[in-house]
Design a protein around this motif. Structure first.
Motif, PDB file in Angstrom:
ATOM      1  N   UNK A  87      -1.336  10.261   5.382  1.00  0.00           N
ATOM      2  CA  UNK A  87      -1.048  11.305   4.401  1.00  0.00           C
ATOM      3  C   UNK A  87       0.401  11.218   3.931  1.00  0.00           C
ATOM      4  N   UNK A  88       0.624  11.751   2.752  1.00  0.00           N
ATOM      5  CA  UNK A  88       1.985  11.801   2.231  1.00  0.00           C
ATOM      6  C   UNK A  88       2.823  12.743   3.081  1.00  0.00           C
ATOM      7  N   UNK A  89       4.009  12.273   3.485  1.00  0.00           N
ATOM      8  CA  UNK A  89       4.893  13.074   4.324  1.00  0.00           C
ATOM      9  C   UNK A  89       6.291  13.106   3.736  1.00  0.00           C
ATOM     10  N   UNK A 142      13.786  31.703 -11.111  1.00  0.00           N
ATOM     11  CA  UNK A 142      14.468  30.494 -11.611  1.00  0.00           C
ATOM     12  C   UNK A 142      15.720  30.205 -10.788  1.00  0.00           C
ATOM     13  N   UNK A 143      16.204  28.983 -10.867  1.00  0.00           N
ATOM     14  CA  UNK A 143      17.492  28.633 -10.273  1.00  0.00           C
ATOM     15  C   UNK A 143      18.207  27.692 -11.232  1.00  0.00           C
ATOM     16  N   UNK A 144      19.403  27.286 -10.851  1.00  0.00           N
ATOM     17  CA  UNK A 144      20.228  26.492 -11.761  1.00  0.00           C
ATOM     18  C   UNK A 144      19.536  25.199 -12.175  1.00  0.00           C
ATOM     19  N   UNK A 145      18.719  24.647 -11.284  1.00  0.00           N
ATOM     20  CA  UNK A 145      18.069  23.375 -11.588  1.00  0.00           C
ATOM     21  C   UNK A 145      16.773  23.499 -12.356  1.00  0.00           C
ATOM     22  N   UNK A 146      16.214  24.682 -12.429  1.00  0.00           N
ATOM     23  CA  UNK A 146      14.940  24.839 -13.136  1.00  0.00           C
ATOM     24  C   UNK A 146      14.068  25.879 -12.464  1.00  0.00           C
ATOM     25  N   UNK A 147      12.770  25.810 -12.747  1.00  0.00           N
ATOM     26  CA  UNK A 147      11.817  26.745 -12.153  1.00  0.00           C
ATOM     27  C   UNK A 147      11.301  26.249 -10.808  1.00  0.00           C
ATOM     28  N   UNK A 148      11.514  24.947 -10.540  1.00  0.00           N
ATOM     29  CA  UNK A 148      10.925  24.381  -9.341  1.00  0.00           C
ATOM     30  C   UNK A 148      11.969  23.648  -8.505  1.00  0.00           C
ATOM     31  N   UNK A 149      11.652  23.494  -7.242  1.00  0.00           N
ATOM     32  CA  UNK A 149      12.351  22.537  -6.400  1.00  0.00           C
ATOM     33  C   UNK A 149      11.366  21.399  -6.163  1.00  0.00           C
ATOM     34  N   UNK A 150      11.900  20.202  -5.980  1.00  0.00           N
ATOM     35  CA  UNK A 150      10.985  19.075  -5.770  1.00  0.00           C
ATOM     36  C   UNK A 150      11.346  18.354  -4.483  1.00  0.00           C
ATOM     37  N   UNK A 151      10.366  17.690  -3.936  1.00  0.00           N
ATOM     38  CA  UNK A 151      10.594  16.867  -2.749  1.00  0.00           C
ATOM     39  C   UNK A 151       9.723  15.625  -2.855  1.00  0.00           C
ATOM     40  N   UNK A 152      10.359  14.461  -2.701  1.00  0.00           N
ATOM     41  CA  UNK A 152       9.607  13.217  -2.700  1.00  0.00           C
ATOM     42  C   UNK A 152       8.841  13.090  -1.389  1.00  0.00           C
ATOM     43  N   UNK A 153       7.628  12.616  -1.480  1.00  0.00           N
ATOM     44  CA  UNK A 153       6.776  12.379  -0.313  1.00  0.00           C
ATOM     45  C   UNK A 153       6.436  10.897  -0.263  1.00  0.00           C
ATOM     46  N   UNK A 154       6.059  10.411   0.926  1.00  0.00           N
ATOM     47  CA  UNK A 154       5.869   8.958   1.055  1.00  0.00           C
ATOM     48  C   UNK A 154       4.801   8.644   2.094  1.00  0.00           C
ATOM     49  N   UNK A 214       0.805  -1.220   0.000  1.00  0.00           N
ATOM     50  CA  UNK A 214       0.000   0.000   0.000  1.00  0.00           C
ATOM     51  C   UNK A 214       0.841   1.276   0.000  1.00  0.00           C
ATOM     52  N   UNK A 215       2.129   1.121  -0.131  1.00  0.00           N
ATOM     53  CA  UNK A 215       3.012   2.298  -0.104  1.00  0.00           C
ATOM     54  C   UNK A 215       2.744   3.194  -1.313  1.00  0.00           C
TER      55      UNK A 215
END
Length: 580
Positions: free
Chosen positions: A439-441, A420-432, A395-396
């Motif tokens: 809930x996703x954390x 913008x920054x060197x990596x793009x327009x966004x920052x990302x974070x994986x949730x789990x 169920x993960x």
């Protein structure tokens, strides 16, 4: 692929030589035997920091050498080619030596190298996952890199395009910032130059003017003397003042007498001519003196004007040069500098236009990159969740937040403006989320080490098909897992070894049973010194080590259980090989 590892005088190892094979290479042994020392040795070949404490006690230096097969690694071959190195027979021999004196020497195929080169090359050869490497997943700054490594060629090209535009945009922005920072100073300089040029132009200076004025001033200052001297000389010659001595009348009498003399004696003709010539010249001089005396100017107003003009010229000389020529040259140089400043203003306007154009291009490139990343994450999510299901986390759920920072000073994209920054327009974070209803954390909030280990393994399994790194090393990837989950981890490692050489340090018998090559490491005391020994275990004796790992003894039931595990592992690997 890592073919051979040689270690001398490193930590508890006095001398060690190992040959690894393709597939799954397993290292087992008692806790504290020194299994992780091997991985520390390999990490030195990958550019890790060396410390004198790594050297075996009583020794002056330590040496680590690895032999890698790189025939099918174009990226590694390219790095070597650029450095002027040749991989003879498709092999690279990396050697590193550290000494108590702090010397740190590296060689590639016998040629001296640098730790930086080792690091660059090592990234193409080995992916080492240490005991705490799963912690890299805890830091959101690593998530973008992981996602991009999973992306396809289209995403890689979009990222390169974005980076190229971003670099241009930043470069022009820095130039504009410099111009704006200097703007006040430039404006003041511009105003000063304009004033100086205007002052010199209005002065209407003429070459030699100062010399002429000085001469005129002398005449005006001495007008009375000039008049008296010239008038007196005129009177002495012409006799206009009857009280003065007359020169010309007696001279005329002399001329008349000499002409009479010449008529009487031809030899005296020259005397009359000379006398007559003197008479004409003195008459002309008298006329010139009369004209000069009449022209002598008694003009206090003009003298004052000349004095003022000379004073003004001297003031300009103090400012701009010692001569009129230098003043005019100063004006010429000032004009050129002013033109450059005006051009800078025009360049600023051009620069602003270019930056605006690049901002639009950057926004468009950022949108494309962001969309491709979302597509890549969708595939990554599908793959990771499938692997987690096989690892008994049915169920993960893996999620991802794409964060963009809105700012009116940013670039246009997605119908708004973003920084913008060197990596793009966004920052990302994986949730789990590991369980239904949760809930996703953030990954940092995952409490279970077993969950974290399995999540990391799932990432590795999915990313393994996306990269071209031939050797994967895992140090206790089984932390926090056991039972049927341990069996699932073992099967996953066997699966990934279809595509990569895998070296794994483990305590789980399920994983050890899957080994294609099995090594046993132990700590011994020899001649009063503690040493670490590592030796391969042949297939005929593997069940003894699996038995020890299962129950800590070599009972009949334990050995039987171990043999059954090895048999089932071989059957599973045969299925995997058929699927390859």
């Amino acid at each position: 692929m890592l073919l051979e590892l040689n270690v001398e005088d490193f930590a508890l190892i006095d001398r060690l030589s190992l040959e690894f094979g393709s597939g799954l290479n397993i290292i087992t042994g008692e806790t504290g035997a020194g299994k992780s020392i091997l991985l520390d040795a390999v990490s030195l070949l990958l550019g890790a920091r060396a410390q004198a404490e790594m050297i075996r006690t009583g020794c002056t230096s330590a040496r680590v050498e690895g032999v890698f097969e790189v025939t099918k690694l174009p990226q590694a071959l390219k790095i070597c080619e650029e450095a002027g190195l040749e991989a003879e027979d498709g092999l690279l021999v990396l050697s590193r030596e550290i000494s108590q004196e702090g010397r740190n020497r590296c060689w590639v195929n016998g040629r001296a190298s640098t730790v930086t080169f080792f690091s660059d090359l090592g990234k193409k050869l080995v992916d080492l996952h240490g005991q705490h490497a799963h912690q890299s997943l805890l830091y959101p700054e690593n998530h973008l890199r992981l996602l991009d490594s999973f992306g396809d060629q289209k995403l890689a090209e979009a990222k390169l395009r974005y980076l190229k535009i971003y670099d241009q945009w930043k470069s022009l922005g820095r130039r504009l910032e410099k111009i704006l920072a200097e703007n006040e100073m430039r404006q003041k300089r511009k105003e000063l130059l304009e004033f100086q040029i205007d002052e010199i132009i209005k002065a209407n200076l003429q070459l030699g003017e100062d010399t002429s004025l000085l001469q005129e001033r002398e005449r005006l200052r001495n007008a009375d003397s000039l008049f008296k001297l010239s008038q007196s000389s005129t009177e002495a010659l012409s006799g206009e003042n009857y009280e003065s001595f007359q020169i010309l009348d007696p001279l005329r009498k002399v001329v008349e007498n000499l002409h009479k003399l010449a008529r009487l004696d031809d030899n005296t003709k020259s005397y009359a001519t000379e006398a007559e010539d003197c008479l004409y010249r003195l008459e002309e001089l008298a006329r010139d003196l009369r004209v000069y005396s009449e022209g002598v100017e008694f003009n206090p107003e003009r003298l004052e004007a000349v004095e003022a003009r000379l004073h003004f010229i001297e003031t300009l000389k103090r400012k701009y040069g010692n001569t009129i020529e230098e003043i005019l040259e100063f004006a010429n140089s000032a004009n050129k500098e002013l033109a450059e400043l005006v051009n800078d203003d025009e360049a600023k306007e051009t620069l602003c236009t270019q930056i605006q154009k690049l901002a639009e291009e950057l926004g468009h490139a950022g949108e494309q990159l962001a969309n491709l990343r979302e597509e890549a994450f969708s595939k990554l999510k599908q793959g990771v969740e499938a692997e987690l299901k096989d690892l008994y986390m049915d169920k993960a759920v893996l999620g991802c937040s794409f964060l963009r920072k809105e700012d009116m000073a940013g670039i246009p994209a997605f119908n708004s403006k973003y920084l913008p920054h060197l990596g793009g327009l966004e920052t990302i974070e994986f949730l789990f989320s590991a369980n239904p209803g949760e809930e996703l954390k953030s990954l940092s909030k995952i409490a279970s080490g077993g969950e974290m280990s399995r999540l990391m393994l799932a990432f590795k399994l999915v990313l393994a098909g996306a990269d071209n790194i031939p050797t994967l090393i895992f140090d206790e990837i089984d932390a926090g897992v056991g039972g049927k989950t341990g069996q699932a981890v073992a099967e996953k490692l066997a699966s990934i070894s279809k595509y990569h050489q895998v070296l794994c340090v483990t305590h789980l018998p399920q994983i050890a049973a899957m080994a294609d090559y099995h090594f046993y490491i132990e700590k011994k005391e020899e001649a009063g010194r503690t040493v670490t020994r590592l030796q391969p275990i042949d297939n005929a004796k593997r069940h003894f080590e699996i038995s020890r790992m299962l129950s800590g003894d070599y009972s009949e039931s334990s050995i039987y259980h171990a043999m059954e595990m090895i048999k089932k592992a071989e059957e599973y690997k045969e299925t995997v090989r058929q699927d390859k």
